[in-house]
Design a protein around this motif. Structure first.
Motif, short mmCIF file in Angstrom:
data_model
loop_
_atom_site.label_atom_id
_atom_site.label_comp_id
_atom_site.label_asym_id
_atom_site.label_seq_id
_atom_site.Cartn_x
_atom_site.Cartn_y
_atom_site.Cartn_z
N ALA A 74 24.73 -32.50 54.75
CA ALA A 74 25.02 -33.72 54.23
C ALA A 74 26.53 -34.16 54.77
O ALA A 74 27.41 -33.00 54.38
CB ALA A 74 24.71 -33.85 53.02
N GLY A 75 26.80 -35.07 55.25
CA GLY A 75 28.39 -35.43 55.40
C GLY A 75 29.29 -35.65 54.07
O GLY A 75 28.61 -36.09 53.15
N SER A 76 30.32 -35.42 54.23
CA SER A 76 31.15 -35.82 53.15
C SER A 76 31.30 -37.42 52.80
O SER A 76 31.89 -37.80 51.72
CB SER A 76 32.74 -35.08 53.34
N ASP A 77 31.08 -38.24 53.71
CA ASP A 77 30.97 -39.47 53.54
C ASP A 77 30.07 -40.14 52.72
O ASP A 77 30.21 -41.48 52.27
CB ASP A 77 31.19 -40.48 55.03
N GLY A 78 29.01 -39.26 52.30
CA GLY A 78 27.89 -40.08 51.39
C GLY A 78 26.87 -40.76 52.09
O GLY A 78 25.85 -40.97 51.67
N LEU A 79 26.89 -40.81 53.43
CA LEU A 79 25.83 -41.47 53.99
C LEU A 79 25.45 -40.87 55.35
O LEU A 79 24.33 -41.00 55.65
CB LEU A 79 26.47 -42.85 54.74
N THR A 80 26.08 -39.73 55.87
CA THR A 80 25.43 -39.18 56.99
C THR A 80 24.79 -37.65 56.72
O THR A 80 25.01 -37.07 55.72
CB THR A 80 26.74 -38.81 58.06
N ILE A 81 23.92 -37.46 57.85
CA ILE A 81 23.00 -36.26 57.62
C ILE A 81 23.11 -35.55 59.08
O ILE A 81 23.03 -36.13 60.21
CB ILE A 81 21.53 -36.36 57.34
N ARG A 82 23.39 -34.18 59.15
CA ARG A 82 23.70 -33.73 60.46
C ARG A 82 22.46 -32.70 60.64
O ARG A 82 22.19 -31.85 59.92
CB ARG A 82 24.74 -33.03 60.75
N MET A 83 21.58 -32.93 61.56
CA MET A 83 20.43 -32.00 62.01
C MET A 83 20.78 -31.31 63.09
O MET A 83 21.25 -31.67 64.18
CB MET A 83 19.31 -32.93 62.21
N SER A 84 20.54 -29.84 63.01
CA SER A 84 21.02 -28.91 63.72
C SER A 84 19.95 -27.83 63.82
O SER A 84 19.36 -27.22 63.09
CB SER A 84 22.44 -28.08 63.43
N ASP A 85 19.79 -27.43 65.35
CA ASP A 85 18.82 -26.62 65.75
C ASP A 85 19.62 -25.23 65.41
O ASP A 85 20.65 -24.91 65.93
CB ASP A 85 18.45 -26.52 66.97
N ASP A 86 18.89 -24.13 64.61
CA ASP A 86 19.54 -23.04 64.34
C ASP A 86 19.64 -22.13 65.60
O ASP A 86 20.66 -21.22 65.72
CB ASP A 86 19.01 -22.07 63.22
N ASP A 87 18.85 -22.18 66.54
CA ASP A 87 18.71 -21.37 67.67
C ASP A 87 19.59 -22.16 68.79
O ASP A 87 19.96 -21.38 69.84
CB ASP A 87 17.09 -21.04 68.13
N ASP A 88 19.80 -23.26 69.01
CA ASP A 88 20.49 -23.84 69.98
C ASP A 88 21.31 -25.03 69.50
O ASP A 88 21.26 -26.04 69.14
CB ASP A 88 19.39 -24.73 70.77
N LYS A 89 22.80 -24.50 69.01
CA LYS A 89 23.77 -25.39 68.40
C LYS A 89 23.87 -26.61 69.12
O LYS A 89 24.54 -27.51 68.69
CB LYS A 89 25.08 -24.61 68.15
N SER A 90 23.59 -26.60 70.53
CA SER A 90 23.91 -27.86 71.01
C SER A 90 22.78 -28.96 71.05
O SER A 90 23.43 -30.13 71.31
CB SER A 90 23.88 -27.75 72.68
N ARG A 91 21.84 -28.66 70.18
CA ARG A 91 20.91 -29.47 69.86
C ARG A 91 21.27 -30.16 68.44
O ARG A 91 20.73 -29.45 67.56
CB ARG A 91 19.30 -28.84 69.70
N THR A 92 22.07 -31.09 68.25
CA THR A 92 22.41 -31.58 67.04
C THR A 92 22.17 -32.86 66.89
O THR A 92 22.81 -33.89 68.08
CB THR A 92 23.92 -31.26 66.80
N VAL A 93 21.68 -33.81 66.08
CA VAL A 93 21.62 -34.96 65.91
C VAL A 93 22.19 -35.62 64.66
O VAL A 93 22.14 -34.90 63.52
CB VAL A 93 20.14 -35.67 65.87
N ASP A 94 23.08 -36.83 64.53
CA ASP A 94 23.83 -37.10 63.45
C ASP A 94 23.01 -38.41 63.11
O ASP A 94 22.73 -39.24 63.95
CB ASP A 94 25.36 -37.33 63.60
N TRP A 95 22.65 -38.55 61.78
CA TRP A 95 21.92 -39.78 61.33
C TRP A 95 22.71 -40.39 60.13
O TRP A 95 23.39 -39.67 59.48
CB TRP A 95 20.70 -39.54 60.64
N LYS A 96 22.71 -41.71 59.98
CA LYS A 96 23.41 -42.21 58.91
C LYS A 96 22.45 -43.47 58.09
O LYS A 96 21.71 -44.14 58.76
CB LYS A 96 24.60 -43.24 59.47
N ALA A 97 22.28 -43.18 56.80
CA ALA A 97 21.67 -43.94 55.98
C ALA A 97 22.57 -45.31 55.51
O ALA A 97 23.60 -45.16 55.43
CB ALA A 97 21.26 -43.22 54.84
N GLY A 98 22.07 -46.03 54.69
CA GLY A 98 22.48 -47.10 54.21
C GLY A 98 23.20 -47.08 52.84
O GLY A 98 24.39 -47.42 52.54
#
Length: 139
Positions: A74-98
């Motif tokens: 969970a991001g410190s902004d209260g809205l974001t989520i970082r999804m990271s692959d444990d085996d491949d750190k280059s596979r990261t996706v950031d999401w933001k909720a309302g």
């Protein structure tokens, strides 16, 4: 039930919901957020520009991410989520909720999808091992 429980139930009943996905920097170095319909089905996260039932998203223009081995932060902004692959750190996706509550609901929903994917991956590995095709077998 808590408000988070109600929101998670809505995500499940609606086969997903809307989140914003961080875009990669373009030629001008700018990045932004694009709204996507996101759903999880059978350990796979699908996302698309249009709303669809998650179990039918593989038949649309949706993109997919197998959730096995992913972690959430969970991001410190209260809205974001970082999804990271444990085996491949280059596979990261950031999401933001309302809202912060929406983000917490999405984290619960995504963690359930990751747990399903991890169970499936373990079962596949166990089955391959039982028929002599595990990672320690020689062919």
């Amino acid at each position: 039930f808590s408000r988070i429980d109600v929101l998670v139930t809505e995500l499940v009943n609606n086969h997903g919901g809307w989140l914003s996905k961080r875009t990669r920097p373009g030629f001008n170095g700018q990045q932004g957020w694009k709204k996507r319909w996101v759903g999880i089905y059978d350990g796979v996260l699908f996302y698309s520009k249009t709303q669809a039932k998650t179990n039918q998203m593989s038949e649309t223009d949706a993109k997919s991410v197998k959730l096995s081995g992913f972690t959430l932060m969970a991001g410190s902004d209260g809205l974001t989520i970082r999804m990271s692959d444990d085996d491949d750190k280059s596979r990261t996706v950031d999401w933001k909720a309302g809202t912060n509550e929406d983000r917490e609901a999405w984290i619960h929903y995504m963690r359930a999808g990751i747990a399903t994917a991890d169970r499936q991956a373990r079962a596949t590995t166990d089955n391959l091992g039982s028929i002599g095709l595990g990672s320690h077998s020689q062919i």
